[in-house]
Design a protein around this motif. Structure first.
Motif, short mmCIF file in Angstrom:
data_model
loop_
_atom_site.label_atom_id
_atom_site.label_comp_id
_atom_site.label_asym_id
_atom_site.label_seq_id
_atom_site.Cartn_x
_atom_site.Cartn_y
_atom_site.Cartn_z
N PRO A 51 40.55 44.33 36.31
CA PRO A 51 41.70 43.47 36.05
C PRO A 51 41.45 42.05 36.54
CG PRO A 51 42.32 45.42 37.32
CD PRO A 51 40.85 45.44 37.18
N LYS A 52 42.17 41.11 35.94
CA LYS A 52 42.00 39.70 36.30
C LYS A 52 42.42 39.42 37.73
CE LYS A 52 42.56 37.94 31.66
NZ LYS A 52 43.40 37.17 30.74
N ASN A 53 43.40 40.17 38.22
CA ASN A 53 43.90 39.92 39.56
C ASN A 53 43.28 40.86 40.59
OD1 ASN A 53 45.10 42.22 38.67
ND2 ASN A 53 47.18 41.65 39.23
N ALA A 54 42.11 41.41 40.28
CA ALA A 54 41.45 42.32 41.21
C ALA A 54 40.95 41.55 42.43
CB ALA A 54 40.27 43.03 40.54
N VAL A 55 41.01 42.18 43.58
CA VAL A 55 40.58 41.55 44.82
C VAL A 55 39.09 41.82 45.01
CG1 VAL A 55 40.87 41.52 47.32
CG2 VAL A 55 42.85 41.85 45.83
N LYS A 56 38.33 40.77 45.25
CA LYS A 56 36.90 40.92 45.49
C LYS A 56 36.69 41.28 46.95
CE LYS A 56 35.41 37.71 41.94
NZ LYS A 56 34.71 36.47 41.65
#
Length: 148
Positions: A51-56
């Motif tokens: 997802p675009k808002n995934a946390v790295k």
């Protein structure tokens, strides 16, 4: 009442076997299921995009650079910068112990930047001193031989 003997010439037929709808359904699909499974190609593995808002995830180790700062303090002429960096590395270790990882990562990045700049300036200063020393020695030798 006696039933007539069965023979092949007789037209008498016993009543058909009654199947429930459930039995008919399982019998119908059970007979085809073995042949269908052999012919079907295996399903492709589904791969989903992140997802675009995934946390790295951040790296688990934060570099402290204490040795680099110590070597720079000993070998550099600009003592204010390396001593400041030594002090900040001690603060950085305390932050890591207290699990303040975001602030520690920012401070480590700041320390890396300052150490890089100080290393370049120190190398430039050493090269300048080396050239000046060699120039003065050559000038002194040339003056003694009265070539200049």
């Amino acid at each position: 009442m006696a039933e007539p003997p069965e023979n092949f010439d007789s037209l008498s037929q016993s009543s058909p076997v009654q199947l429930s709808a459930k039995q008919l359904h399982t019998k119908r699909f059970h007979s085809h299921s073995h042949s269908d499974q052999k012919r079907k190609p295996p399903l492709r593995e589904q791969v989903s995009k992140t997802p675009k808002n995934a946390v790295k995830l951040k790296p688990s180790t934060i570099p402290v650079h204490f040795t680099w700062a110590l070597v720079l303090t000993i070998s550099c002429f600009f003592l204010i910068g390396p001593i400041w960096v030594l002090y900040k590395t001690i603060q950085l270790r305390r932050m890591i112990e207290r699990q303040e990882l975001d602030a520690a990562a920012r401070l480590s990045h700041k320390i890396t930047t300052v150490l890089t700049i100080l290393t370049v300036l120190g190398a430039f200063a050493w090269v300048a001193i080396l050239f000046c020393t060699v120039g003065l020695i050559l000038t002194g030798v040339l003056l003694q031989k009265k070539l200049i």
